[in-house]
Structures are given as C-alpha cells and as structure tokens.
Design a protein around this motif. Structure first.
Motif, PDB file in Angstrom:
ATOM      1  N   ASP A 186      22.982  -8.535   1.593  1.00 12.57           N
ATOM      2  CA  ASP A 186      23.948  -8.149   0.747  1.00 12.57           C
ATOM      3  C   ASP A 186      23.541  -6.807   0.050  1.00 12.57           C
ATOM      4  OD1 ASP A 186      25.001 -10.530   0.791  1.00 12.57           O
ATOM      5  OD2 ASP A 186      24.066 -11.529  -1.078  1.00 12.57           O
ATOM      6  N   GLN A 187      22.360  -6.216   0.291  1.00 17.85           N
ATOM      7  CA  GLN A 187      22.000  -4.745  -0.236  1.00 17.85           C
ATOM      8  C   GLN A 187      22.390  -3.861   0.914  1.00 17.85           C
ATOM      9  OE1 GLN A 187      18.132  -5.669  -1.096  1.00 17.85           O
ATOM     10  NE2 GLN A 187      18.377  -6.336  -3.029  1.00 17.85           N
ATOM     11  N   GLY A 188      23.067  -4.415   2.185  1.00 16.31           N
ATOM     12  CA  GLY A 188      23.202  -3.471   3.258  1.00 16.31           C
ATOM     13  C   GLY A 188      22.012  -3.041   3.800  1.00 16.31           C
ATOM     14  N   ASP A 189      20.910  -3.920   3.579  1.00 14.62           N
ATOM     15  CA  ASP A 189      19.745  -3.302   4.314  1.00 14.62           C
ATOM     16  C   ASP A 189      19.128  -4.533   5.342  1.00 14.62           C
ATOM     17  OD1 ASP A 189      17.442  -1.727   4.801  1.00 14.62           O
ATOM     18  OD2 ASP A 189      17.147  -1.710   2.470  1.00 14.62           O
TER      19      ASP A 189
ATOM     20  N   ALA B  50       2.212  -3.557  10.136  1.00 13.92           N
ATOM     21  CA  ALA B  50       2.613  -3.074   9.086  1.00 13.92           C
ATOM     22  C   ALA B  50       3.940  -2.972   8.906  1.00 13.92           C
ATOM     23  CB  ALA B  50       1.718  -2.139   8.547  1.00 13.92           C
ATOM     24  N   GLY B  51       4.592  -2.657   9.598  1.00 14.19           N
ATOM     25  CA  GLY B  51       6.122  -1.932   9.691  1.00 14.19           C
ATOM     26  C   GLY B  51       6.952  -3.252   9.439  1.00 14.19           C
ATOM     27  N   THR B  52       6.637  -4.308   9.786  1.00 10.41           N
ATOM     28  CA  THR B  52       7.355  -5.603   9.264  1.00 10.41           C
ATOM     29  C   THR B  52       7.434  -5.838   7.988  1.00 10.41           C
ATOM     30  OG1 THR B  52       5.399  -7.052   9.596  1.00 10.41           O
ATOM     31  CG2 THR B  52       6.533  -6.813  11.313  1.00 10.41           C
ATOM     32  N   LEU B  53       6.479  -5.082   7.162  1.00  7.04           N
ATOM     33  CA  LEU B  53       6.708  -5.383   5.558  1.00  7.04           C
ATOM     34  C   LEU B  53       7.721  -4.307   5.049  1.00  7.04           C
ATOM     35  CD1 LEU B  53       2.676  -5.660   5.020  1.00  7.04           C
ATOM     36  CD2 LEU B  53       4.222  -7.334   4.907  1.00  7.04           C
ATOM     37  N   LEU B  54       8.139  -3.566   5.886  1.00 10.61           N
ATOM     38  CA  LEU B  54       9.436  -2.546   5.068  1.00 10.61           C
ATOM     39  C   LEU B  54      10.702  -3.050   5.357  1.00 10.61           C
ATOM     40  CD1 LEU B  54       7.865   1.014   6.654  1.00 10.61           C
ATOM     41  CD2 LEU B  54       7.372  -0.284   4.218  1.00 10.61           C
ATOM     42  N   THR B  55      11.518  -2.337   4.744  1.00  7.82           N
ATOM     43  CA  THR B  55      13.067  -2.939   4.767  1.00  7.82           C
ATOM     44  C   THR B  55      13.494  -1.779   5.871  1.00  7.82           C
ATOM     45  OG1 THR B  55      13.827  -1.313   3.224  1.00  7.82           O
ATOM     46  CG2 THR B  55      13.575  -3.637   2.702  1.00  7.82           C
ATOM     47  N   GLY B  56      14.878  -2.055   6.634  1.00  8.79           N
ATOM     48  CA  GLY B  56      15.207  -1.092   7.568  1.00  8.79           C
ATOM     49  C   GLY B  56      15.393   0.273   7.231  1.00  8.79           C
TER      50      GLY B  56
END
Lengths: 362, 362, 362, 362
Positions: free
Chosen positions: B201-204, A253-259
């Motif tokens: 581009d969002q730095g993410d 599920a963590g792969t659905l988030l951004t950093g």
C-alpha cells in the motif's frame, strides 16, 4: 567427473595430496600472453602451507613446473599443463584415518559414494587440489588485467566474531599482504592473529568470512538465466573446501531493507557513463555486470580437523574417539584468500571470453 | 547461452514474458515414468501470478501443454517439451521502459551487453522464465520420490525481519500451502501477510529468506571438486531472479563457532546406519550427501519494481524519475518457494542419475 | 540427452513427428542480427515434405513461428525459440508399427533402450526433428555470410551409381535449386529423377551422396585435439538420420595416393596470401581451417521404409511380414541437402564464435 | 579448448611432443576397478614409436606413471592422472620448421589461428597427444569387458590398394598382433610390409584404412538426435590425426544398394533374442546399438612428413623447398590401430554409463 570448470576458459585440476602430485590443465587460454612460472609461483606461495605461524606447519615448497602450453615465454593458445609434485607427505600421520572417520570431513561420504578411499590424506577432497585453481587463477588474473585493467582483491573480512573495517573501493593487494592473516585492517588483523593462536593452542579451530572485490569489470559479462555471473561465482566459491555460504552485494542483510531503500539509483557521471549511486546489487543486475565493483563474501567454516578429542565411528560403525595428529590449519582463511581470488578471476575471464565471442562478433 | 542446466537430467528453458510463450525442454528424463500435465500444473499453480491478494494481480492461467516426450501417460525417455502460452500481456504498461531504466533491474545491463532489448517486459530476465524450471522440477521431484522417497519441502523462513519458527525435520507441504505467504508457522505467517500488504500500500516492496529441505536423500550424491552438491545448489539458487545469497547448513552463522562446536559427531543408529548427531554440515561433507537432510537458505532482495518514485536515467543517460505502473509483486517470496524447490529437485535428480551412471555400474 | 549441439552457438531441437510440434531453441546467437521468419521459411521449404513428385506426398506446410528472441526484426542476443506445429499426422498409418518392427529403423532399438516407444511415427528418430536444425542453420548461415562472406552450398553428388559432375569451386545455390533432385549437373539430374521414380514405382528406395562446400571460410577455425573442425563436422553429419559415412577432402580415395601425391603444396598468391595449390586436405590441416574450401561428402543409405514386403518380427519376437503403408520418400537426398548445409553452417558458426572469443581477445 | 572428450567418462589429454611430457586426466571412472600401470603400458607399447622396422625410429619408452586415482590397485572413483615423460626429443631436427611450413601439416594453420607456434615438434598437433587417449582407452576397454564382455578389436584393413581379407565376427587380438603391420590376414600383411618398406626407401609415405569391431555390445547404447552412437564415434575417429573419412556398416558402398537390398531383416534367434540377419547397419539403428557388432572403418591419409623434396613457403610467404629430416612413420596405420580401438572404447564406455544413469534408474 566434477574436475572441470569453465566454458571457454576451461580448467581441469588433477592429483591428490598423497600421490605423485597435483596440477591443472588450462584449455582455451588466449595465445601470446606473456607468462612465467615465477608469476604463477607468486600466487602459489600465498596459498602454500607453512607460510606463517598461523598456518599448518606442513612444509611444501609447491614449486610449479609448466609442462606444456608456453613457448619462449608466451602462451601458445593450446592447453597449458602445470604440475606441482608432492613432497612432504607423511602417510603414517593418517593411518588412524584408514578406519576412523574424521567428523565433518569427506572420509565417510567418499566411502559411501565409492566404497573405497585413499585414507593417506584426503584424496581429491584435500585442499591441495586448490593448487591447480590458484595456478590457473594467476593466468586468468593476468588476462583480465591486460584486457580491461580488472583488479581482483580478496581479503579476510571476519575471523569468528572479529570483523575488519575495509573499503572495497580502495583496498590494495599490498595492504592484504602486509600481515599474515590477510586482513587489510591492521588493528583487526592483530586481534585475529591472537585469536587464531589462542584457538590453536586449545587444539581447536575457527572460521570466518573472506570478501573479494573485482574492480574495473567491463559492463556486459554474465549471461541470462542459468549462467548469471553471480550463479557462476556462487558455484565457484561453494566448490572451495569448507565453504558454507555465499553473498553478492547486500547479501542476506539486504533482505532487511525495503525496495526503495535497496534499489541502486542510476545517474550519469561526468564521463557520460551510466552508473549507480549505491552498489547493493554487488556489481550485477539480471546476472550481468553493470560496471560497478563485483563484491562477494564467502563463509568458511572452522577447520574440521582439530586436536581436541571428538566422538566418531569407524568405517565399521563402531564408536570411537578421534584426536587428530596430522598437521593442519587452525583457521583456513589466510590461505583461502588466494583461492577465492582465483575463482573470481576464473569466472570473470571465462565470461569475458564468452561475451567477446558472442556479442563483439558482428 | 546460459539457458541450459544439468548434466544428465538437463533442462533448457525458453521464451520471454511478452512473446509467444515460455517453456522447457527436458532431456535425459528416465523412461516409463508416469506423468500428467495435471501433476505439472499443480506446481505451476503455486508459482503463477494472481494466486492471492499478496501477489501481482497480473492474471495468467499458465496452463501447460506437453508438446512431446510423453506417450500414453508415460515418459518416452526422449526429451519432453512443455509449453505455456503467454496471455495477459499489456505491452503498453511497459512503454516507459523503452527509454527509462528501472533501478536494480536488468534493463541497463541487457542494453550494455546486447545493444538491444525487448522493453515490452523483461525478456529472458522476466520471472516468467522460471515457469520452465518449475515444470521440469515437478518431474524431477517425482523421480526423486519414486527412486528413493526423497521429499523436497521449501517455505518462507523470513520476510524482512519477521522470522518463522519451523522444524525442517518435520515440516510438510500441507503446512506450507496452508497460507498464502507459504510460511508454515501460522502465527508468523499472519504477521508477514500484514506486513506485505502494508508495504504494498506504500508502493514499496520487501524481501526475505526461503529455506528448503530435502529429506531421505541417499548417501553419495555430488561429486568432488567443482560439482560438489552445494556448488551446484548454489549455482541453481543464485540463478533465480532476485537472489543475493545462499547458505548450506550452518551457513554464515556457522563461522561464529569453533571447530569443536561446529563438527557433526558421528554415531551409529539402531538400524546400523552411520549418522551425525547434529547437522551443521547441512547434509553434505566434501560436497557429497551424507544421508542427513540437505538444508539450504536463499536470500531474495525486495522486488526491484516499486510504485514509489525513483531516480534513474534514460537509455541516453538523461536524468529521469520513474514510478512503475506495471503490475508486480510487493514481495516475491511466496511465489519463490516452488522455484527454490524446483532447483533443489533438479540438482538432486541430476546427481542421482550421475551417481547411478558412474558408481552403481560395476 | 543428445538434443543439444554446439558450444557457443548452441541449439536444442525439440518435438516429435506426431505430437504438438517440433522446433529449436538457439542459445548464444549474436545480438542485432536482422532476421525474419520468412528467411527461415525459405530453408524450411527446401526441407519440407511434399515439395515435388520425388519426395513423400505427406503434406506439411512446416510454417515456422518465432516464439522469442527477435524484437523489431533483430535478434536480442538472448535465446531464440522457433516452433513448427505438426499438421498432417495420420497415426492410423502407423498402427501396424505398434507391434511390428520396421527393418533398419529405430523401432526396435528405442524399445530396447527405453522399454517404451511412440509408435505413431518415429518419435525423436523422425526426420521431422531436422526442422529445428534447418531453422537454426538458416540463422547460422546469415551470421557466417555477414561476418566473413562465407558461402555454404550443398548438392546431390550421387544417387545410387549416378554421379553428377560438379565443380565445388563455383557451384551456386541457384543451380542446386534449378531441379527437384538438387543436383546442379542438369543432365545427371534428369537421370537421377528418372531412377528415383522408377525405384519408387517398384516400392523400393535408393540412397546416395551429398557433397557440401563452404567457401570464404576464414583461416583459424577449429581447435586442436578433439574439437577439430572435421571432427565436429563428422559428428554433425553422422547425427543426421540415414547417414553411413563421412569424408573430408580426398576422403577414402586419398588413401590410394602416396604422401608426395597427396600433400597440398603451399604457395603465396598475388595478394600475398598463403594458399595451397591443391585441396586434398579439404580445407583443414590439423583440424583448423586453412582458408581453402571446406569440402565434405556424406553417404545416405536407401530409405529404410519401403512398400516391398520384408521379413521382420513383432515386439514379442514373432516372425512377421511388413509392407509399409505410410507415406515416405523413395530417396531422402533431395531433402537432405538443406540438412547437410545446416549442419555445416552450425559447426562453422560455433567455431567462428569460439575462435573470436579466444584468439581475437588480446 | 578441445582437449576434453566424453560426457560421463570424460578424458582431458595434455602435453606436447617436445615439452615435459604428455598424459591424460580421466574423470568419472567407476570406482573399485582393478587396474595397473602394466595393463595400460601394454596398450601404450602397441602405440609407441620404434616398435618395428616399419615405424619411426624415434625411441620413446613411453613409460606411464599413474599420478593419482588408483589406490591399492583399484580405481578410487575420483579422477585418474596418467603421465608419460618425453625423452627422445631432438629439437634440432625441427629447426627448419621454425620458418618453413610442412605441407599438409598443422604448422601454417596453428600460426594462422594463434599467431605463435611451438616449432620444436607439432605441439598439441603431434601424434604424441594420442598417448593420453590410448592410456584412457585401456581403462575403458577393461570396464567394457568387465560389465558386458565387450570385445574391441581393430586392425589394418587396407594399406594403399592392398586389402586384407578379415572376418570381423571372429578376428582376435592375437591375430592382429601376430605381425608388425597389424593386419590379421598374414598373406596380405606380408605384401603390406613390403610396400611400406619400399615407399619408405623412396622417401615417400602411404595411408590406408583401419577397421574396428566391437562385439557383445549391449543393446540400447547411444542417444537420439545429436549423440547417436555413430555421431560420437565419427567425432572420436575424425579427431585422430591424419583421418580423412569415417564409415559405419555398409558405409559409402551401401549407397549403391536399394532399400530392399540394404535393410537388415529381423529374426528371433534360438535364445529368443531379436537379431538381424545381416549387419549393413553396422550395429546401430537410429543411433542406438542393436546388439549386433559395431563395425566402423577410418581412412588415414599418407603421412604428411616425407623425405622427398616438396614445394612450400616460409612463414613470411617466401617460396621454399622442404625435405624432412625428422624421424617419422612411412605409414601410420600399424600404430593407428590402438588409437582407433581407444576411441571406440571411450565412446562405448561413456554411452554405457550414460545409458545406465538414465535408463536403468527406475
């Protein structure tokens, strides 16, 4: 090979479901640890067949004997041997397996690998092999508890689509043991038990997910590169029978988030400890414990042995229909909980000792 | 410890991102295998930074030198050493890391474990370490291909929520390499590339899932109990940087089926081979390959290093704000594909040799 | 395989005499140990060719480069890599070896095992491989010295029939290094040097015995059964090139005594330590160090490469006469001393860490 | 740790002299090997106490039970477990050992290492541990014999100063077993037996040298660098109780020769095999078997346990006098012969499998 696990705290399990017995040799155990057969038996009883109406009716007391390594109630530092004799074996239940392969079982692959197979049960592929792991895990748990107050708690998180609502921060063993399905969400547990009985009555089986948390784990356990804590945990868990997947922390599920959503922000708590505000990492960063809870999940497939008729072949390749007559679990998860806990404890104990040997020497 | 992997085909990776170089010692390689630096370089080029607009702009040629183990174009049977010198290191980019912990990175845990850390890059936790794995994997692939025609193909299955539609039975390397995100579904690949650029581009950053298939794997690889094929694959994959989960065959989704739905029925094909009609098992039963495709999935979290400002602490525990200035990948998946393939090949090659040594002796 | 040694302090040597270089990966080294390339170089200089008139004239500076694992003068806790480039290789000196087997060398066995061989030198069988061991041994010595004041001193005890009179209780490194044959009995050393020169001038070679003592070794190192201290020392020493025998304490001569003559009587010294009056045990009982000096001896055969004409065969089995033209040592013992010390230090350091990890945990 | 030996053919011995039993887990055994408990018992009977007037009168039938790994008379390929229950234990014989250290025994070092000790016998340091080795060795011998016709024959070469005249090229098991001291030189055997009885009557003990030959060993076994055949043999032999030295081929005496005297000249025999005219190498060159006989010698010290009064201390450090009352061997050599053979067979079998796995794959 393949019967040995661990580097400093090293176990070798032995035996088969239908031979003289099963057990474990534990090498590298710290000396002077108080331990009794009764303490080990507690864990074996959580694993043994026949413990409730939703497990296999096969009756095995699984009574353990400490053959060596303990003297006057304490570990000697030299290897321990723990033996459990097999009792309730009914080879006749398995006679059909002599020639007919059970689908999604190890019968065919053992034949393919070795050209020979003990068809009176599953040989080393039998879940009875895990008795040795659970016995050794009982000792590993005690070491972890004594050294650092580490608590290892596993529980059924999901049975098929039925998911419990459990807080890994606070869940206690007593809650897990309060019902026969080992799901500490009592309401969900009831529904799970109903579902297991219903499926069993249909001659079918189901699977699910075991979650396991280790709390109070010291920082610094695990090693760079190949022996990352999660790598050794993954190996340990995926070596258990019937497992299909492993997750740490946020997992798939963590792969659905951004950093920026996923990263665990650091802060310093009131005691001056560097902590993380969230724990999507699941307690490790770079493969090394960070002091947060180690949190993992393991997927167990539905039991392969079912009463329903299935298409298969004989060892000669002839088409056949198989409907299992042996006694088996409609759902392995309640009994899998102590196995998952054992593997967690074994990995942590080994890495605790490795860390102490290398990094607390100078 | 922790730098060595494998039992008969055994690799030891070495080096750090900001020292004299990185590489691998490969011990146990069969003799007389034709191999060139160019063949290894092909795989390293799939892994190297700066290969496309969606990877880190850090420029490293990652040119490999075979220091030992090959003579007149063939392996000697004795150990190979492969060295890649570091070139484009900019320690100044990392000066802030000397004191400030990057969230969800290994900075804090390395400090906790060792009390010292090479802050000019990630030390052994750097993804540059995987150069050694990919180089060794190139050789393992060639052995597998020569002995049994085994094909190992990895690809990006999902980026964040964008999933490709790919048939593991037929997917070819050429399709994987036909676009820079390494997703053989061209239409999905375009959307994935767009998303990665947008997030960058969002730095993410973002993560996703790599799937990997091994076809034509002989029956009989893997060992009972702890060295099951899936256990060693899980360890190998979960030892890769940024991984959060591992699945074999039906994986976590398989837990939603009943046994009668999940079991793989056996049949005998026209050549007289015992096969399964479905492959929810993912190519192994009881930890041993059954001749069907080995199919695994690995979850990679979003890259921890992001340009967006994040809350963190210094090594002294003081609150701080960090916005990474170093060059990094907005999404590691495209470069992770050869790493996953390498680990698959290393595990299979090791077990091929182990099986041959034990079961094809008498 | 076979390139890795040690369990917690684990080294992997790499490289060949006539490739790009040789070296070692050291995994498991305790962190924060101050170490410099210069300290390692001191030991390598004791091992390098061309160091005196009685060693091979092959000129190799054997200058080491620390590729990784050390930062700001201290070990990182992660693996170290040490590389020594090959310089003075003259493959043409070896062209005859392409087809003609050197008696009592590894040429024929490598061909038999692998079906291929790097005839431009000895490949991995070359004594150049020991550079990695000696470099790693330098670090092990420093750890042993820092933790427990352990001193490891090796020396030439005998060259052919010429035996030195040396007291292992008191012999110092300075005495060993005071002459080129590394025999701390100055008078015997002179005769040994004369004999080596005489034999060299005859185109022949000689062997002898290296003795090595480790003093101030803590009690408790070594493990029961297979990993007894003397078992691991024996393996380490017998893995050095040209060794034919290993002894601990009284050794073979001890078999001429009765039990009442041989047993080491216990007493308690003035500090209250339990000691033995004699040390026929050589510092271990039951495989575990007892606090007395570890004392071992290693037999090195006369160098196999000689200028004198010898009967041999080609790789095709044709009879041939061989008279070596390469540069070689008439007697390996002076250069073997640092190798023996290195293996002693590596075994003790590994067991020190293992003991700490297991027995000093609770 | 330390209870496991071997890499592909891997054994883990377990148990203590005065607990529930001793035995071995054998992992990696090739499948479909016919084996019976009776075949294993033959070797155990050569090792067991009470077998003749010159061994300890302790009566142990040492009857083995195969707990797992054999089905319908053949090995399954999965691990074997062999158990021997302890019978004739008299803990009261050892009560004095609870507080008083036996000179040159492991009592004091086990206490120093672990801070605890099973004083009712020697715990894991007991020679009963070797039951597991001998049982596993019986299987290794059978594999070696079946694959390549390898013969392993050990015998007593020397008791104290009395040396037998034996030709390792031709000596047969029947000759070894023709007398109770296991020296195939009948005349020397008589004198040895007399000497052992005389020493026993004096309450003393003696040692000696066991020689062991392995014939028909295929070329190519053993690995470069650390896992040379002689290195693994040395470790195996020096891990046996009471050993003080190890030699291969010419051994220590070989150091008295020059290179031109010592080197083994090659020739081609009538069958076209490359052979050596002499065998000072002892069957290996560069650590790899060359097809000549593997020939080793092992020094066993005089038994530490003697009836004669000895000076010692208590565990509190108080001076004491000890005169052993337990039953013990006046000379371990006759019973050591099967142990040495077992270790030889275990090392060769492991390397046969390793070689097959790596070098006979392509």
């Amino acid at each position: 090979m393949g019967s040995t696990f661990g580097h400093l705290f090293r176990i070798t399990t032995f035996g088969e479901s239908h031979g003289g017995g099963v057990g474990v040799v534990i090498d590298g155990c710290p000396p002077q640890l108080p331990i009794t057969a009764e303490e080990i038996q507690v864990e074996l009883d959580r694993r043994r067949p026949g413990q409730s109406k939703i497990t296999t009716p096969r009756k095995e007391a699984d009574q353990c004997e400490i053959l060596s390594g303990v003297f006057q109630g304490k570990t000697l530092g030299t290897s321990l041997t723990i033996l459990v004799r097999n009792k309730d074996t009914r080879p006749q239940d398995y006679s059909e397996m002599a020639t007919t392969y059970r689908p999604s079982h190890a019968d065919a692959t053992y034949d393919a690998k070795y050209g020979i197979r003990n068809w009176q049960g599953g040989g080393r592929s039998s879940a009875r092999e895990t008795i040795g792991r659970v016995a050794a895990g009982a000792i590993a748990k005690k070491i972890l508890q004594q050294i650092a107050g580490v608590e290892v708690v596993g529980y059924v998180k999901r049975i098929k689509h039925l998911e419990g609502n459990i807080d890994p921060e606070t869940v206690m063993l007593e809650q897990v043991e309060s019902n026969i399905v080992r799901c500490p969400d009592a309401e969900a547990a009831d529904r799970m038990i109903d579902l297991i009985e219903q499926v069993r009555d249909q001659g079918d089986s189901i699977g699910g997910v075991v979650e396991c948390v280790a709390r109070q784990v010291p920082k610094g356990l695990g090693e760079p590169v190949f022996d990352k804590l999660e790598a050794d945990l993954a190996k340990g868990m995926m070596s258990l029978p019937a497992t299909k997947g492993f997750e740490l922390g946020s997992g798939f599920a963590g792969t659905l988030l951004t950093g920026s959503e996923h990263n665990d922000a650091f802060y310093t708590d009131e005691q001056g400890n560097i902590r993380t505000k969230t724990n999507r990492s699941g307690g490790t960063q770079g493969g090394i414990s960070n002091g947060e809870n180690i949190l993992i999940r393991v997927a167990f497939k539905p039991t392969a042995t079912i009463r329903k008729a299935q298409e298969t072949v004989t060892s000669e390749g002839e088409a056949a229909i198989l409907a299992a007559k042996g006694r088996h679990d409609p759902c392995v998860l309640p009994r899998a909980v102590p196995m998952v806990e054992a593997m967690m404890a074994l990995v942590l104990c080994d890495h605790l000792m490795r860390h102490h040997g290398q990094c607390e020497l100078l």
